[in-house]
Design an enzyme around this catalytic site. Structure first.
Site, PDB file in Angstrom:
ATOM      1  CG  LEU A  64      15.072 101.261  80.994  1.00 24.99           C
ATOM      2  CD1 LEU A  64      14.861 101.002  82.485  1.00 24.99           C
ATOM      3  CD2 LEU A  64      14.722 100.022  80.177  1.00 24.99           C
ATOM      4  N   GLY A  67       7.365 102.774  77.736  1.00 21.46           N
ATOM      5  CA  GLY A  67       6.941 101.429  77.318  1.00 21.46           C
ATOM      6  C   GLY A  67       7.535 100.379  78.236  1.00 21.46           C
ATOM      7  CG  HIS A  68      11.752  99.742  78.186  1.00 15.20           C
ATOM      8  ND1 HIS A  68      12.236 100.845  77.531  1.00 15.20           N
ATOM      9  CD2 HIS A  68      12.118  98.672  77.438  1.00 15.20           C
ATOM     10  CE1 HIS A  68      12.862 100.458  76.436  1.00 15.20           C
ATOM     11  NE2 HIS A  68      12.810  99.153  76.342  1.00 15.20           N
ATOM     12  CD  GLN A  92      18.658  91.068  71.487  1.00  9.06           C
ATOM     13  OE1 GLN A  92      18.702  90.434  72.542  1.00  9.06           O
ATOM     14  NE2 GLN A  92      17.628  91.853  71.206  1.00  9.06           N
ATOM     15  CD  GLU A 179      -0.113  92.207  73.427  1.00  7.03           C
ATOM     16  OE1 GLU A 179      -0.722  93.294  73.269  1.00  7.03           O
ATOM     17  OE2 GLU A 179      -0.681  91.133  73.656  1.00  7.03           O
ATOM     18  CG  ASP A 181       9.897  94.080  70.421  1.00  8.70           C
ATOM     19  OD1 ASP A 181      10.542  94.391  69.418  1.00  8.70           O
ATOM     20  OD2 ASP A 181       9.846  94.806  71.441  1.00  8.70           O
ATOM     21  CB  SER A 216      10.721 102.385  69.406  1.00 13.30           C
ATOM     22  OG  SER A 216      11.960 101.881  68.964  1.00 13.30           O
TER      23      SER A 216
HETATM   24  P1  AMP Z   1      14.103  96.250  74.487  1.00 15.12           P
HETATM   25  O1  AMP Z   1      14.895  96.932  75.542  1.00 15.12           O
HETATM   26  O2  AMP Z   1      13.875  97.082  73.283  1.00 15.12           O
HETATM   27  O3  AMP Z   1      14.607  94.859  74.205  1.00 15.12           O
HETATM   28  O4  AMP Z   1      12.650  96.046  75.101  1.00 15.12           O
HETATM   29  C1  AMP Z   1      12.456  95.422  76.337  1.00 15.12           C
HETATM   30  C2  AMP Z   1      10.998  95.069  76.489  1.00 15.12           C
HETATM   31  O5  AMP Z   1      10.208  96.255  76.441  1.00 15.12           O
HETATM   32  C3  AMP Z   1      10.493  94.156  75.347  1.00 15.12           C
HETATM   33  O6  AMP Z   1       9.657  93.157  75.891  1.00 15.12           O
HETATM   34  C4  AMP Z   1       9.741  95.113  74.481  1.00 15.12           C
HETATM   35  O7  AMP Z   1       8.710  94.494  73.740  1.00 15.12           O
HETATM   36  C5  AMP Z   1       9.156  96.074  75.506  1.00 15.12           C
HETATM   37  N1  AMP Z   1       8.776  97.345  74.864  1.00 15.12           N
HETATM   38  C6  AMP Z   1       9.553  98.138  74.099  1.00 15.12           C
HETATM   39  N2  AMP Z   1       8.829  99.179  73.634  1.00 15.12           N
HETATM   40  C7  AMP Z   1       7.572  99.019  74.135  1.00 15.12           C
HETATM   41  C8  AMP Z   1       6.365  99.766  74.010  1.00 15.12           C
HETATM   42  N3  AMP Z   1       6.284 100.862  73.277  1.00 15.12           N
HETATM   43  N4  AMP Z   1       5.267  99.314  74.659  1.00 15.12           N
HETATM   44  C9  AMP Z   1       5.322  98.175  75.416  1.00 15.12           C
HETATM   45  N5  AMP Z   1       6.435  97.427  75.564  1.00 15.12           N
HETATM   46  C10 AMP Z   1       7.542  97.847  74.931  1.00 15.12           C
END
Ligand code: AMP
Length: 310
Positions: A64, A67-68, A92, A179, A181, A216
């Site tokens: 995390l 963003g998360h 996935q 957003e 993704d 990210s």
């Molecule tokens: P992940 O763990 O990468 O699958 O991401 C989990 C959630 O966090 C997904 O809905 C992503 O789109 C969101 N997410 C990841 N990076 C960001 C970011 N920089 N800004 C906003 N949401 C994010």
């Protein structure tokens, strides 16, 4: 006599402090529950629902970052109970190496989630989520087939498998997705519609570093040199928005692709300007009232994605 009593008091105080520090982590867990099984999760949530609480879910794969956490903050604010799932979903990953090297940082994640007022951290094992292989195939049309769908075969099918399982386990009123993704949100919306699941999908804005790079978990794979170059992606997208109305869609796409490819460390995999709902590519700006540019760029060998609303 008086001295003896004071020494006793000091010893007791010392012992109490020591005991509290030992139990502090589990005391914290009284606030945020860490749940590993679907059965336990369902039973806790049924009790909360009984009390009239609205339930929000943030699906994540852990590792995390801010963003998360922005999604978690919003979920906690808008719901009586905030559930965050932390699960690296094997189905996935179309690239086995990507799955093997994906970071697992549950302890660190759990500390961040606690601070973000998450109520339940759902961290199941692979066996818990997939007691038997998931053979379901989702056919969602264009939203699943274009851009990432075309380059990462099976990726969105795996996303639909795990997110639908999470929706069945949690039965959330609200679910929160970033957003960053962008295509994933369109896929999840289509899946929810097709399966008739009652949940509101809430898109959340991209969180960026001060220099514009979208946060990210992959950014940590960038070398210091590449990390310096990477903000060019967001800068170029932002710049392209300035002259988007005057220049044609084709010219804007060429500008973005050529600017980024001019950087020797970068290679644009695709840049598409699409209708933000259907994800169908547009030729003219007035083909849609919701144009969004979606990009994937290799920065060295790190695959980065970003997008911009025109
Ligand atoms: P992940 O763990 O990468 O699958 O991401 C989990 C959630 O966090 C997904 O809905 C992503 O789109 C969101 N997410 C990841 N990076 C960001 C970011 N920089 N800004 C906003 N949401 C994010």
């Amino acid at each position: 006599m008086q001295i003896e009593i004071n020494i006793k008091k000091i010893i007791i105080l010392f012992l109490l402090t020591y005991l509290f520090s030992c139990f502090a982590p589990s005391l914290r867990n009284c606030l945020m529950k860490i749940v590993k099984s679907i059965k336990e999760l369902k039973s806790i949530l049924a009790a909360e629902r009984e009390k009239g609480k609205q339930i929000g879910l943030v699906p994540t794969m852990g590792a995390l970052h801010a963003g998360h956490i922005s999604l978690v903050n919003r979920c906690a604010k808008e719901n009586g109970i905030c559930v965050v799932s932390d699960f690296v979903n094997p189905t996935q990953f179309n690239d086995k190496h990507d799955l093997e090297t994906y970071p697992h940082t549950l302890d660190q994640d759990s500390a961040l989630l606690e601070a973000a007022k998450c109520d339940i951290l759902f961290a199941p094992s692979v066996e818990e989520m997939y007691p038997e292989p998931d053979t379901r195939t989702f056919s969602l049309g264009t939203v699943q087939e274009v851009m990432e769908g075309a380059r990462r075969p099976g990726h969105f099918n795996g996303v639909c498998q795990i997110v639908s399982k999470l929706f069945y386990a949690v039965e959330p009123d609200n679910a929160y997705f970033g957003e960053k993704d962008f295509q994933q949100i369109a896929v999840i919306k289509a899946m929810v519609k097709q399966l008739g699941i009652k949940v509101k999908i809430n898109p959340c804005p991209i969180v960026r570093e001060a220099d514009g790079l979208a946060l990210s978990s992959r950014n940590s794979r960038l070398t210091p040199e590449l990390r310096q170059k990477a903000p060019l992606i967001a800068r170029t997208l932002k710049e392209s928005r300035k002259f988007a109305p005057e220049k044609s869609v084709k010219e804007v796409k060429e500008y973005v692709i050529n600017t980024l490819n001019a950087c020797p460390e970068m290679r644009v995999e695709y840049y598409e300007i699409v209708d933000g709902n259907s994800l169908v590519s547009i030729d003219k700006w007035n083909d849609t009232d919701y144009p969004v540019g979606c990009i994937t760029v290799f920065c060295g060998d790190v695959r980065l994605i970003d997008n911009i609303k025109y």
